[in-house]
Design a protein around this motif. Sequence first.
Motif, PDB file in Angstrom:
ATOM      1  N   MET A   1     -22.650  38.984  13.660  1.00 22.35           N
ATOM      2  CA  MET A   1     -21.569  38.015  13.493  1.00 22.35           C
ATOM      3  C   MET A   1     -21.297  37.847  11.996  1.00 22.35           C
ATOM      4  SD  MET A   1     -21.310  34.085  14.883  1.00 22.35           S
ATOM      5  CE  MET A   1     -20.489  34.381  16.428  1.00 22.35           C
ATOM      6  N   SER A   2     -20.035  37.693  11.648  1.00 24.62           N
ATOM      7  CA  SER A   2     -19.684  37.530  10.235  1.00 24.62           C
ATOM      8  C   SER A   2     -19.914  36.091   9.787  1.00 24.62           C
ATOM      9  CB  SER A   2     -18.234  37.952   9.997  1.00 24.62           C
ATOM     10  OG  SER A   2     -17.369  37.211  10.813  1.00 24.62           O
ATOM     11  N   PRO A   3     -20.102  35.879   8.486  1.00 30.10           N
ATOM     12  CA  PRO A   3     -20.376  34.530   7.971  1.00 30.10           C
ATOM     13  C   PRO A   3     -19.151  33.618   8.057  1.00 30.10           C
ATOM     14  CG  PRO A   3     -20.302  36.142   6.182  1.00 30.10           C
ATOM     15  CD  PRO A   3     -20.140  36.898   7.454  1.00 30.10           C
ATOM     16  N   VAL A   4     -19.376  32.336   7.810  1.00 29.50           N
ATOM     17  CA  VAL A   4     -18.321  31.319   7.870  1.00 29.50           C
ATOM     18  C   VAL A   4     -17.212  31.650   6.878  1.00 29.50           C
ATOM     19  CG1 VAL A   4     -17.768  28.880   7.487  1.00 29.50           C
ATOM     20  CG2 VAL A   4     -19.934  29.495   8.576  1.00 29.50           C
ATOM     21  N   ALA A   5     -15.970  31.567   7.379  1.00 27.51           N
ATOM     22  CA  ALA A   5     -14.778  31.788   6.554  1.00 27.51           C
ATOM     23  C   ALA A   5     -13.857  30.568   6.676  1.00 27.51           C
ATOM     24  CB  ALA A   5     -14.067  33.058   7.003  1.00 27.51           C
ATOM     25  N   LEU A   6     -12.808  30.558   5.869  1.00 28.92           N
ATOM     26  CA  LEU A   6     -11.914  29.404   5.770  1.00 28.92           C
ATOM     27  C   LEU A   6     -11.299  28.919   7.075  1.00 28.92           C
ATOM     28  CD1 LEU A   6      -9.847  29.683   2.474  1.00 28.92           C
ATOM     29  CD2 LEU A   6     -11.327  27.829   3.213  1.00 28.92           C
ATOM     30  N   THR A   7     -10.994  29.774   8.007  1.00 27.17           N
ATOM     31  CA  THR A   7     -10.287  29.342   9.217  1.00 27.17           C
ATOM     32  C   THR A   7     -11.206  29.081  10.405  1.00 27.17           C
ATOM     33  OG1 THR A   7      -9.934  31.646   9.818  1.00 27.17           O
ATOM     34  CG2 THR A   7      -8.185  30.575   8.539  1.00 27.17           C
ATOM     35  N   ASP A   8     -12.502  29.093  10.181  1.00 26.54           N
ATOM     36  CA  ASP A   8     -13.457  28.971  11.287  1.00 26.54           C
ATOM     37  C   ASP A   8     -13.687  27.530  11.736  1.00 26.54           C
ATOM     38  OD1 ASP A   8     -13.847  31.703  11.233  1.00 26.54           O
ATOM     39  OD2 ASP A   8     -15.684  31.598  10.044  1.00 26.54           O
ATOM     40  N   THR A   9     -14.102  27.433  12.991  1.00 26.92           N
ATOM     41  CA  THR A   9     -14.635  26.187  13.520  1.00 26.92           C
ATOM     42  C   THR A   9     -16.141  26.397  13.602  1.00 26.92           C
ATOM     43  OG1 THR A   9     -12.638  25.687  14.760  1.00 26.92           O
ATOM     44  CG2 THR A   9     -14.663  24.618  15.507  1.00 26.92           C
ATOM     45  N   VAL A  10     -16.897  25.440  13.081  1.00 30.49           N
ATOM     46  CA  VAL A  10     -18.348  25.594  13.014  1.00 30.49           C
ATOM     47  C   VAL A  10     -19.045  24.426  13.698  1.00 30.49           C
ATOM     48  CG1 VAL A  10     -18.273  26.936  10.881  1.00 30.49           C
ATOM     49  CG2 VAL A  10     -18.493  24.458  10.746  1.00 30.49           C
ATOM     50  N   THR A  11     -20.273  24.659  14.083  1.00 29.66           N
ATOM     51  CA  THR A  11     -21.130  23.611  14.621  1.00 29.66           C
ATOM     52  C   THR A  11     -22.324  23.510  13.677  1.00 29.66           C
ATOM     53  OG1 THR A  11     -20.399  24.117  16.861  1.00 29.66           O
ATOM     54  CG2 THR A  11     -22.418  22.834  16.646  1.00 29.66           C
ATOM     55  N   ILE A  12     -22.576  22.288  13.207  1.00 31.58           N
ATOM     56  CA  ILE A  12     -23.635  22.076  12.218  1.00 31.58           C
ATOM     57  C   ILE A  12     -24.487  20.864  12.586  1.00 31.58           C
ATOM     58  CG2 ILE A  12     -22.271  23.044  10.322  1.00 31.58           C
ATOM     59  CD1 ILE A  12     -21.798  20.093   9.374  1.00 31.58           C
ATOM     60  N   THR A  13     -25.660  20.813  11.975  1.00 29.31           N
ATOM     61  CA  THR A  13     -26.430  19.578  11.904  1.00 29.31           C
ATOM     62  C   THR A  13     -26.599  19.299  10.415  1.00 29.31           C
ATOM     63  OG1 THR A  13     -28.568  20.715  11.935  1.00 29.31           O
ATOM     64  CG2 THR A  13     -27.676  19.973  14.068  1.00 29.31           C
ATOM     65  N   TYR A  14     -26.722  18.024  10.064  1.00 27.09           N
ATOM     66  CA  TYR A  14     -26.899  17.696   8.643  1.00 27.09           C
ATOM     67  C   TYR A  14     -27.677  16.405   8.487  1.00 27.09           C
ATOM     68  CZ  TYR A  14     -23.261  14.150   9.060  1.00 27.09           C
ATOM     69  OH  TYR A  14     -22.546  13.043   9.436  1.00 27.09           O
ATOM     70  N   LYS A  15     -28.225  16.272   7.288  1.00 27.44           N
ATOM     71  CA  LYS A  15     -28.877  15.027   6.872  1.00 27.44           C
ATOM     72  C   LYS A  15     -28.434  14.762   5.451  1.00 27.44           C
ATOM     73  CE  LYS A  15     -33.331  14.958   6.015  1.00 27.44           C
ATOM     74  NZ  LYS A  15     -34.787  14.872   6.106  1.00 27.44           N
ATOM     75  N   ALA A  16     -27.973  13.533   5.186  1.00 22.50           N
ATOM     76  CA  ALA A  16     -27.530  13.136   3.848  1.00 22.50           C
ATOM     77  C   ALA A  16     -28.523  12.126   3.298  1.00 22.50           C
ATOM     78  CB  ALA A  16     -26.137  12.519   3.909  1.00 22.50           C
ATOM     79  N   THR A  17     -28.990  12.391   2.063  1.00 21.13           N
ATOM     80  CA  THR A  17     -29.988  11.511   1.452  1.00 21.13           C
ATOM     81  C   THR A  17     -29.587  11.146   0.030  1.00 21.13           C
ATOM     82  OG1 THR A  17     -31.279  13.409   0.691  1.00 21.13           O
ATOM     83  CG2 THR A  17     -31.921  12.452   2.799  1.00 21.13           C
ATOM     84  N   LEU A  18     -30.124  10.010  -0.414  1.00 19.09           N
ATOM     85  CA  LEU A  18     -29.966   9.593  -1.802  1.00 19.09           C
ATOM     86  C   LEU A  18     -31.115  10.170  -2.616  1.00 19.09           C
ATOM     87  CD1 LEU A  18     -28.994   5.834  -1.305  1.00 19.09           C
ATOM     88  CD2 LEU A  18     -27.476   7.795  -1.719  1.00 19.09           C
ATOM     89  N   LYS A  19     -31.036  10.032  -3.924  1.00 12.94           N
ATOM     90  CA  LYS A  19     -32.079  10.528  -4.835  1.00 12.94           C
ATOM     91  C   LYS A  19     -33.455   9.974  -4.462  1.00 12.94           C
ATOM     92  CE  LYS A  19     -32.536  11.193  -9.811  1.00 12.94           C
ATOM     93  NZ  LYS A  19     -31.972  10.851 -11.113  1.00 12.94           N
ATOM     94  N   SER A  20     -33.479   8.743  -3.940  1.00 11.38           N
ATOM     95  CA  SER A  20     -34.732   8.089  -3.552  1.00 11.38           C
ATOM     96  C   SER A  20     -35.357   8.701  -2.303  1.00 11.38           C
ATOM     97  CB  SER A  20     -34.472   6.603  -3.290  1.00 11.38           C
ATOM     98  OG  SER A  20     -33.612   6.460  -2.143  1.00 11.38           O
ATOM     99  N   GLY A  21     -34.570   9.530  -1.579  1.00  7.79           N
ATOM    100  CA  GLY A  21     -35.040  10.090  -0.326  1.00  7.79           C
ATOM    101  C   GLY A  21     -34.538   9.320   0.883  1.00  7.79           C
ATOM    102  N   GLU A  22     -33.888   8.184   0.646  1.00 10.28           N
ATOM    103  CA  GLU A  22     -33.349   7.375   1.744  1.00 10.28           C
ATOM    104  C   GLU A  22     -32.270   8.152   2.488  1.00 10.28           C
ATOM    105  OE1 GLU A  22     -30.712   3.310   2.440  1.00 10.28           O
ATOM    106  OE2 GLU A  22     -31.476   3.756   0.441  1.00 10.28           O
ATOM    107  N   VAL A  23     -32.408   8.228   3.812  1.00 16.26           N
ATOM    108  CA  VAL A  23     -31.412   8.897   4.641  1.00 16.26           C
ATOM    109  C   VAL A  23     -30.253   7.931   4.868  1.00 16.26           C
ATOM    110  CG1 VAL A  23     -30.940   9.957   6.888  1.00 16.26           C
ATOM    111  CG2 VAL A  23     -33.157  10.322   5.780  1.00 16.26           C
ATOM    112  N   ILE A  24     -29.039   8.367   4.486  1.00 20.54           N
ATOM    113  CA  ILE A  24     -27.868   7.496   4.648  1.00 20.54           C
ATOM    114  C   ILE A  24     -26.969   7.932   5.802  1.00 20.54           C
ATOM    115  CG2 ILE A  24     -27.831   6.653   2.274  1.00 20.54           C
ATOM    116  CD1 ILE A  24     -25.568   8.772   1.791  1.00 20.54           C
ATOM    117  N   ASP A  25     -27.151   9.168   6.265  1.00 18.39           N
ATOM    118  CA  ASP A  25     -26.363   9.658   7.386  1.00 18.39           C
ATOM    119  C   ASP A  25     -27.026  10.926   7.910  1.00 18.39           C
ATOM    120  OD1 ASP A  25     -24.306   9.835   9.262  1.00 18.39           O
ATOM    121  OD2 ASP A  25     -22.860  10.718   7.868  1.00 18.39           O
ATOM    122  N   ALA A  26     -26.854  11.175   9.194  1.00 18.76           N
ATOM    123  CA  ALA A  26     -27.386  12.398   9.794  1.00 18.76           C
ATOM    124  C   ALA A  26     -26.746  12.584  11.154  1.00 18.76           C
ATOM    125  CB  ALA A  26     -28.911  12.322   9.938  1.00 18.76           C
ATOM    126  N   THR A  27     -26.689  13.830  11.597  1.00 15.06           N
ATOM    127  CA  THR A  27     -26.225  14.066  12.954  1.00 15.06           C
ATOM    128  C   THR A  27     -27.322  13.570  13.893  1.00 15.06           C
ATOM    129  OG1 THR A  27     -27.071  16.325  12.752  1.00 15.06           O
ATOM    130  CG2 THR A  27     -24.691  16.024  12.510  1.00 15.06           C
TER     131      THR A  27
END
Length: 146
Positions: A1-27
């Motif tokens: 399969m080819s890598p993600v390109a501009l017109t693609d629809t993707v499915t992801i998981t993510y975790k967003a953290t601050l410098k302190s390590g505090e999780v502020i958002d996640a799937t």
Amino acid sequence: MSPVALTDTVTITYKATLKSGEVIDATPENKPLTLSIGDGKIFPAVEVSLLGMEPGQTRTVTIAPEDAYGPHYKELVHTLPRSIFEGKIEPKPGMILSLALEKDGREEQVPATVLSVNNDTVTVDYNHPLAGKPITYTVTLVGINK
């Protein structure tokens, strides 16, 4: 399969953290997010980091405040007389209040975080609570729909 390109629809998981390590958002666990590249569901800087990824790959990217919730503006920190809250609410540090501000001749309700309270004044911050903070996203590409 080819890598993600501009017109693609993707499915992801993510975790967003601050410098302190505090999780502020996640799937939520077992609930990946599906989005089309460029649709604005996530910050553009995070979308760009997805380009070229392949399913199963994980990437970590730190985005600057300017690419997230913006810089922290000192002029948006105001000290108000405590008397304006009497009979309505007892402000406490950390509370987020909806306060009226005049903008372009109209009164608007704007969220403000209470920073401090003393006998005569209340200091509030009209900046977004995450303004001025870099955010680190750890993103895993689950799948690509071409």
